[in-house]
Scaffold this motif. Structure first.
Motif, PDB file in Angstrom:
ATOM      1  N   ARG A   1       0.827  -1.198   0.000  1.00  0.00           N
ATOM      2  CA  ARG A   1       0.000   0.000   0.000  1.00  0.00           C
ATOM      3  C   ARG A   1       0.870   1.260   0.000  1.00  0.00           C
ATOM      4  O   ARG A   1       0.574   2.229  -0.719  1.00  0.00           O
ATOM      5  CB  ARG A   1      -0.940   0.008   1.212  1.00  0.00           C
ATOM      6  CG  ARG A   1      -1.895   1.207   1.201  1.00  0.00           C
ATOM      7  CD  ARG A   1      -2.977   1.097   2.255  1.00  0.00           C
ATOM      8  NE  ARG A   1      -3.857   2.256   2.197  1.00  0.00           N
ATOM      9  CZ  ARG A   1      -4.870   2.388   1.355  1.00  0.00           C
ATOM     10  NH1 ARG A   1      -5.130   1.430   0.465  1.00  0.00           N
ATOM     11  NH2 ARG A   1      -5.630   3.474   1.369  1.00  0.00           N
TER      12      ARG A   1
ATOM     13  N   ASN B   1       2.126   1.767  -3.444  1.00  0.00           N
ATOM     14  CA  ASN B   1       1.067   2.245  -4.338  1.00  0.00           C
ATOM     15  C   ASN B   1       0.696   3.696  -4.056  1.00  0.00           C
ATOM     16  O   ASN B   1       0.355   4.441  -4.984  1.00  0.00           O
ATOM     17  CB  ASN B   1      -0.158   1.346  -4.220  1.00  0.00           C
ATOM     18  CG  ASN B   1       0.059  -0.023  -4.855  1.00  0.00           C
ATOM     19  OD1 ASN B   1       0.955  -0.201  -5.679  1.00  0.00           O
ATOM     20  ND2 ASN B   1      -0.749  -1.002  -4.467  1.00  0.00           N
ATOM     21  N   LEU B   2       0.752   4.093  -2.788  1.00  0.00           N
ATOM     22  CA  LEU B   2       0.500   5.500  -2.468  1.00  0.00           C
ATOM     23  C   LEU B   2       1.508   6.405  -3.172  1.00  0.00           C
ATOM     24  O   LEU B   2       1.155   7.455  -3.718  1.00  0.00           O
ATOM     25  CB  LEU B   2       0.564   5.729  -0.954  1.00  0.00           C
ATOM     26  CG  LEU B   2      -0.654   5.310  -0.131  1.00  0.00           C
ATOM     27  CD1 LEU B   2      -0.322   5.349   1.361  1.00  0.00           C
ATOM     28  CD2 LEU B   2      -1.849   6.225  -0.414  1.00  0.00           C
ATOM     29  N   THR B   3       2.766   6.014  -3.170  1.00  0.00           N
ATOM     30  CA  THR B   3       3.788   6.841  -3.823  1.00  0.00           C
ATOM     31  C   THR B   3       3.621   6.832  -5.336  1.00  0.00           C
ATOM     32  O   THR B   3       3.884   7.834  -5.990  1.00  0.00           O
ATOM     33  CB  THR B   3       5.210   6.378  -3.447  1.00  0.00           C
ATOM     34  OG1 THR B   3       5.416   5.039  -3.898  1.00  0.00           O
ATOM     35  CG2 THR B   3       5.415   6.428  -1.945  1.00  0.00           C
TER      36      THR B   3
ATOM     37  N   LEU C   1      -6.687   4.681  -2.392  1.00  0.00           N
ATOM     38  CA  LEU C   1      -5.403   5.370  -2.248  1.00  0.00           C
ATOM     39  C   LEU C   1      -5.581   6.884  -2.324  1.00  0.00           C
ATOM     40  O   LEU C   1      -4.978   7.633  -1.552  1.00  0.00           O
ATOM     41  CB  LEU C   1      -4.437   4.903  -3.332  1.00  0.00           C
ATOM     42  CG  LEU C   1      -3.999   3.434  -3.265  1.00  0.00           C
ATOM     43  CD1 LEU C   1      -3.270   3.040  -4.538  1.00  0.00           C
ATOM     44  CD2 LEU C   1      -3.117   3.184  -2.049  1.00  0.00           C
TER      45      LEU C   1
ATOM     46  N   ASP D   1      -6.907   8.240   0.869  1.00  0.00           N
ATOM     47  CA  ASP D   1      -5.836   8.318   1.873  1.00  0.00           C
ATOM     48  C   ASP D   1      -4.985   9.570   1.642  1.00  0.00           C
ATOM     49  O   ASP D   1      -4.669  10.326   2.574  1.00  0.00           O
ATOM     50  CB  ASP D   1      -4.973   7.062   1.786  1.00  0.00           C
ATOM     51  CG  ASP D   1      -4.018   6.899   2.963  1.00  0.00           C
ATOM     52  OD1 ASP D   1      -3.752   7.889   3.676  1.00  0.00           O
ATOM     53  OD2 ASP D   1      -3.515   5.781   3.169  1.00  0.00           O
ATOM     54  N   LEU D   2      -4.611   9.833   0.391  1.00  0.00           N
ATOM     55  CA  LEU D   2      -3.783  10.998   0.077  1.00  0.00           C
ATOM     56  C   LEU D   2      -4.527  12.308   0.347  1.00  0.00           C
ATOM     57  O   LEU D   2      -3.920  13.295   0.771  1.00  0.00           O
ATOM     58  CB  LEU D   2      -3.322  10.934  -1.377  1.00  0.00           C
ATOM     59  CG  LEU D   2      -2.346   9.794  -1.718  1.00  0.00           C
ATOM     60  CD1 LEU D   2      -2.108   9.722  -3.222  1.00  0.00           C
ATOM     61  CD2 LEU D   2      -1.023   9.965  -0.984  1.00  0.00           C
TER      62      LEU D   2
END
Length: 403
Positions: free
Chosen positions: A17, A20-22, A53, A56-57
């Protein structure tokens, strides 16, 4: 053969995760404004994962929604852009005659640019205390704006190993200085990471991210300060060498019978094409800016002695650039620092040497240009290195304040 029957552990999913966020954050930085569907189509992540994602960001205030666009087939899409308004990346450059500080937001927009006079004192500890005082002021300014510090990267003109220890900075009089550790102590445990690197390396990162050749895969930045160094980007990556000591082009010997260099050798590029060669003497830090301005004034007035000096220095500089072009074949060599105001008179001789000495046709496609980033390119590169860390997965945590 050992076969594990255990399923994936929670940490495995957390790592995926975070990666994938980056990936999503980097895509938004490079392609904003963009939609969740754009991200899914380009990254291969499924739409449900992308939505999670992005949420979350947005919660972290790294990304924000900007409204709808109807310039596409189907339903209007909600577009995304970088947010980053609560964050700041700080870069600092320590040089013989100044300390520069730059703070940017997550998108690289400048929040602060400072330049303060500086002269190396009697001890490294005194110098670090002076630098820490400047950093503390920058951090406190960002804290007043309620921004979280993502990190600090410090540029130094000298040999910096891969652990960030300044092994040798002859123009500062430093040897084996734990700059990062000592700064952290002086700042009383700031709560954000501190990195230390060579000034040429960080200036090259600034050029790659913010300069006129942003995105170039192969570039070299030449610092034109009291010393001459190089930052090298090849195949899109900064190249530091095995121990971190790459880029010391200022100490490539051009003429064994040439003038003495500050390093103790003779005929180094720095001695023949650095600021001392232009001024015909070693100016004090306080005098350097004024002296260069006088050289520019005389060159504009077509003073014969000044023009002859600049042509000779440009020829020596061109020999050094030709070595770089033959060895690395960069797309562009960018002249920084005090070379920028002198570029109109240096570049013709540099380009003539490049054409004469590079074995590949048309100098292998290598161009030589003056930087557009100004005198604080290395400090800006410090901020760029912090932003690179975020792009690589070091997502922000809690607020950092300096007592």
């Amino acid at each position: 053969m050992i076969i594990s029957t255990a399923g994936p552990q929670p940490a495995d999913f957390a790592d995926v995760r975070a990666t994938n966020l980056t990936v999503v954050l980097r895509f938004v930085r490079e392609h904003a404004p963009c939609s969740r569907a754009d991200i899914a189509a380009s990254t291969g992540l499924n739409k449900a994962t992308v939505s999670s994602l992005v949420a979350d960001l947005i919660d972290r205030r790294l990304v924000r929604e900007t409204g709808l666009t109807e310039n596409r087939v189907g339903r209007p899409a909600t577009m995304l852009m970088l947010d980053g308004s609560p964050y700041a990346a700080i870069g600092v450059e320590i040089n013989v005659d100044h300390v520069s500080a730059v703070a940017t937001d997550l998108a690289g927009e400048r929040l602060l640019t400072w330049r303060r006079s500086f002269s190396a004192g009697e001890s490294v500890n005194q110098d670090i205390a002076s630098v820490a005082a400047i950093v503390r002021r920058v951090v406190n300014r960002m804290a007043k704006e309620e921004r979280q510090i993502l990190g600090l990267a410090v540029a130094v003109p000298g040999l910096v190993d891969v652990q960030g220890t300044v092994r040798l900075a002859p123009n500062l009089g430093w040897r084996d200085a734990d700059l990062g550790g000592d700064l952290a102590k002086a700042l009383r445990g700031p709560g954000f990471p501190i990195q230390v690197d060579n000034d040429g390396n960080l200036a090259a990162l600034a050029e790659q991210r913010f300069g006129a050749y942003a995105g170039a895969s192969d570039l070299v930045h030449l610092t034109g300060e009291v010393g001459v160094g190089a930052g090298v980007i090849l195949d899109g990556r900064l190249r530091r060498g095995g121990l971190g000591y790459s880029g010391e082009i200022g100490h490539v010997q051009l003429d064994p019978d040439g003038p003495e260099c500050h390093c103790g050798r003779r005929g180094c590029l720095e001695a023949m094409a650095g600021m001392g060669a232009i001024l015909r003497r070693r100016a004090s830090p306080a005098e350097l800016q004024v002296e260069i301005e006088e050289v520019v004034r005389l060159a504009r007035a077509a003073d014969p002695a000044t023009l002859a000096t600049l042509e000779a220095v440009g020829t020596s500089l061109g020999r050094g650039v030709a070595i770089v072009a033959n060895l690395l074949n960069p797309e562009v060599v960018i002249l920084g620092g005090y070379y920028v105001p002198l570029a109109p008179w240096l570049l013709p001789a540099v380009q003539a040497e490049l054409a004469d000495r590079v074995i590949a046709e048309a100098a292998g496609g290598c161009q030589v240009v003056a930087s557009t980033l100004g005198h604080d390119a290395a400090a800006l590169g410090g901020a760029a290195r912090v932003l690179d860390s975020v792009d690589s997965g070091r997502l922000p945590g809690g607020m950092a304040r300096i007592p």
